[in-house]
Each structure stands twice: as structure tokens, then as C-alpha cells.
Design an enzyme around this catalytic site. Structure first.
Site, PDB file in Angstrom:
ATOM      1  N   ASP A  36       0.825  -1.130   0.015  1.00  0.00           N
ATOM      2  CA  ASP A  36       0.050  -0.044  -0.044  1.00  0.00           C
ATOM      3  C   ASP A  36       0.939   1.068  -0.051  1.00  0.00           C
ATOM      4  O   ASP A  36       1.981   1.080   0.404  1.00  0.00           O
ATOM      5  CB  ASP A  36      -1.075   0.121   1.353  1.00  0.00           C
ATOM      6  CG  ASP A  36      -1.894   0.937   1.137  1.00  0.00           C
ATOM      7  OD1 ASP A  36      -3.074   0.672   0.627  1.00  0.00           O
ATOM      8  OD2 ASP A  36      -1.691   2.152   1.535  1.00  0.00           O
ATOM      9  N   ASP A  62       3.177   1.858  -4.629  1.00  0.00           N
ATOM     10  CA  ASP A  62       2.168   2.590  -5.274  1.00  0.00           C
ATOM     11  C   ASP A  62       2.080   1.802  -6.616  1.00  0.00           C
ATOM     12  O   ASP A  62       3.175   1.414  -7.743  1.00  0.00           O
ATOM     13  CB  ASP A  62       2.834   3.932  -5.861  1.00  0.00           C
ATOM     14  CG  ASP A  62       1.978   4.507  -6.779  1.00  0.00           C
ATOM     15  OD1 ASP A  62       0.922   3.843  -7.269  1.00  0.00           O
ATOM     16  OD2 ASP A  62       2.370   5.899  -6.888  1.00  0.00           O
ATOM     17  N   TYR A 160     -13.357   7.430 -12.283  1.00  0.00           N
ATOM     18  CA  TYR A 160     -13.668   6.395 -11.547  1.00  0.00           C
ATOM     19  C   TYR A 160     -14.598   5.226 -12.325  1.00  0.00           C
ATOM     20  O   TYR A 160     -14.228   4.130 -12.202  1.00  0.00           O
ATOM     21  CB  TYR A 160     -14.017   6.802 -10.254  1.00  0.00           C
ATOM     22  CG  TYR A 160     -14.668   5.661  -9.327  1.00  0.00           C
ATOM     23  CD1 TYR A 160     -13.506   5.171  -8.341  1.00  0.00           C
ATOM     24  CD2 TYR A 160     -15.940   5.173  -9.110  1.00  0.00           C
ATOM     25  CE1 TYR A 160     -13.694   4.306  -7.202  1.00  0.00           C
ATOM     26  CE2 TYR A 160     -16.188   4.057  -8.119  1.00  0.00           C
ATOM     27  CZ  TYR A 160     -15.077   3.589  -7.487  1.00  0.00           C
ATOM     28  OH  TYR A 160     -15.338   2.615  -6.445  1.00  0.00           O
ATOM     29  N   LYS A 164     -13.538   1.438 -13.581  1.00  0.00           N
ATOM     30  CA  LYS A 164     -14.011   0.181 -12.875  1.00  0.00           C
ATOM     31  C   LYS A 164     -14.689  -0.579 -14.058  1.00  0.00           C
ATOM     32  O   LYS A 164     -14.573  -1.787 -13.705  1.00  0.00           O
ATOM     33  CB  LYS A 164     -15.151   0.633 -11.743  1.00  0.00           C
ATOM     34  CG  LYS A 164     -14.483   1.420 -10.444  1.00  0.00           C
ATOM     35  CD  LYS A 164     -13.473   0.155  -9.802  1.00  0.00           C
ATOM     36  CE  LYS A 164     -13.082   0.794  -8.212  1.00  0.00           C
ATOM     37  NZ  LYS A 164     -12.216  -0.161  -7.873  1.00  0.00           N
ATOM     38  N   THR A 195     -16.957   0.806   5.919  1.00  0.00           N
ATOM     39  CA  THR A 195     -15.591   0.799   6.482  1.00  0.00           C
ATOM     40  C   THR A 195     -15.396   2.024   7.355  1.00  0.00           C
ATOM     41  O   THR A 195     -16.300   3.108   7.392  1.00  0.00           O
ATOM     42  CB  THR A 195     -14.492   0.770   5.381  1.00  0.00           C
ATOM     43  OG1 THR A 195     -14.862   2.210   4.569  1.00  0.00           O
ATOM     44  CG2 THR A 195     -14.790  -0.043   4.348  1.00  0.00           C
TER      45      THR A 195
END
Length: 254
Positions: A36, A62, A160, A164, A195
Site C-alpha cells: 500500500d 504505489d 472512476y 471500474k 468501512t
């Protein structure tokens, strides 16, 4: 969960969904190698796996940087000798980047490119470097994280949504091209999952509006996603390939 013991799973990305998946994988005896951009995020995922009975190591990665992706894969192979699975869960979710993702007329092309670099090219890179190792040892499983935005689109998030949807096509490519070599690839498309980040960033009225159009009686929890990811990475899912699973309380039905 059965079918996970001694498997070595690469995680591209940390956060709540990764932590939930690591908990189920660890309970099944798996090892996770977590990358991460935030070291503490990677370490928390590894800790969840270890606390559940598994093992793992964390590394700063990354996924838009091929050299960093390769370093993570080399670390996994050097430490454990094999790779059995890949969980792609990273996404370009930095608040500044999210705000810059608007529509096809107004979006800053730098914001568009950064989202593609992480959300789509990054997944390509993790696949490029993990698949040869899985194929060499007889096969393995890939789980790619998608979104309901891949199907319905988002009026204010063009990059986005496009990435996706692209992940879905990438997943099916891997399933069809490498299935005979023992690789299976599937996508998981979560709905609104509470979350810790979602709880902090999403207003109560927004959450209520989503719940109002959800056939289920509650929002999603990270374990709802984590359990499915663990199943797809286990030997129990050997005949599941090229599918996308919407885990959203019934918002998406097809």
C-alpha cells in the site's frame, strides 16, 4: 475456510476491505504480502491476518509504478517461494483526486490520467508480474475490486466509473486467456460498505438515501466483502471463473 492453508496471496492495496479479507485468509492458514502507499495501512492488514492465525509481510507500494510492483512480487517469491493468488483492491481515493474527478467536459486530464494509472494500469501491472509465478506452480486465483459504478455509471465521477468498467473487461480477459493454464479471475463489486473511512466521510443523509433504494435492510460491512474474497481465493472456488459478483444488498440484479 477450507482451501487456503499455506497459500501465499499478494494484496495490492490496504484499507477496510483488505483487512476483512486478510482476517478470513489468515483464519484459513494463508500468508499475505500486502502493498500500500501508506505503510501503516499495509501493516494493519498483515496484523489482521496474523491475529487470525495466518502470516504475512507489509511493503510500501504505489501500484502505478511498475518497479514497485515488481519489488513486492520479488519479495513474496523470495520470502515464500511461490504466489497462489492476487487481491487487487487499491484505488485512487485521495480526497484531492476524488474532487477533481468530475465529467467528460470539465475533468482535468491530469486527474483522469492519475485515476487510470492507479485503478486500471496498476491492476495490469500486478497481473503482469504475478501471473507468471502462479502459472509456473500450476495456477492460482485473481480477485479484482470493481464497483456498481461499472454498470450504472456516476454522473460526477467519469474516471472512476470508466476504470471500474475497464477492470471488468480486464478480469474477463485474464479468465479467458489464462484459464487453461490454471488461472481463474473474478471481480467483486461492492455497494456502500461501512468501512471506517466511509463512516467518517459519508454524511448520514447520504447513507440514508442509499439505504432507501437498497432491497436489503442494512448497509454492507467489510466482512461481507472479505468472506467472498477469501472464498474466491480458496480452492473451494475452483470452477468459478470470469464472473463479477455484486455485493450490494441487491441494488444490482442481473
Amino acid at each position: 475456510m477450507e482451501g487456503l492453508k499455506d497459500k501465499v496471496i499478494i494484496f495490492a492495496g490496504g484499507g477496510g476491505l483488505a483487512t476483512a479479507a486478510a482476517k478470513f485468509l489468515g483464519a484459513g492458514g494463508a500468508t499475505v504480502v500486502v502493498g500500500d502507499v501508506v505503510e501503516a495501512s499495509a501493516e494493519s492488514v498483515v496484523r489482521a491476518a496474523k491475529d487470525a492465525g495466518g502470516n504475512g509481510i507489509a511493503v510500501v507500494v504505489d501500484i502505478s509504478d511498475e518497479s514497485q510492483v515488481k519489488r513486492q512480487v520479488d519479495l513474496a517469491v523470495g520470502e515464500y517461494g511461490r504466489i497462489d493468488g492476487l487481491f487487487n483492491v487499491a484505488a485512487n481515493v485521495h480526497p484531492d483526486e476524488v474532487r477533481r474527478d468530475t465529467n467528460v467536459i470539465d475533468i482535468d486530464l491530469a486527474a483522469w490520467q492519475r485515476t487510470l494509472d492507479v485503478n486500471l494500469t496498476g491492476y495490469l501491472l500486478t497481473l503482469r508480474h504475478t501471473l507468471p509465478h502462479m502459472i509456473a506452480t500450476g495456477g492460482g486465483s485473481v480477485v479484482n475490486t470493481m464497483s456498481g459504478a461499472a454498470f450504472g455509471g456516476m454522473a460526477d465521477k467519469v474516471a472512476y466509473s470508466a476504470t471500474k468498467a475497464g477492470i471488468g473487461a480486464l478480469t474477463r480477459h485474464v479468465a479467458s486467456r489464462y484459464g487453461k493454464e490454471g488461472i481463474r479471475a473474478n471481480g467483486v463489486a461492492p455497494g456502500l460498505v461501512l468501512t471506517e473511512m466511509a463512516k467518517l466521510s459519508l454524511p448520514e443523509d447520504f447513507r440514508d438515501a442509499i439505504l432507501a433504494v437498497t432491497p436489503a435492510r442494512r448497509h454492507g460491512e467489510p466482512d461481507d466483502i472479505g468472506a467472498l474474497v477469501a472464498f474466491l481465493l480458496s480452492d473451494l472456488s475452483e470452477w468459478v471463473n470470469g464472473q463479477t459478483f455484486s455485493v450490494d444488498g441487491g441494488v444490482t440484479m442481473r
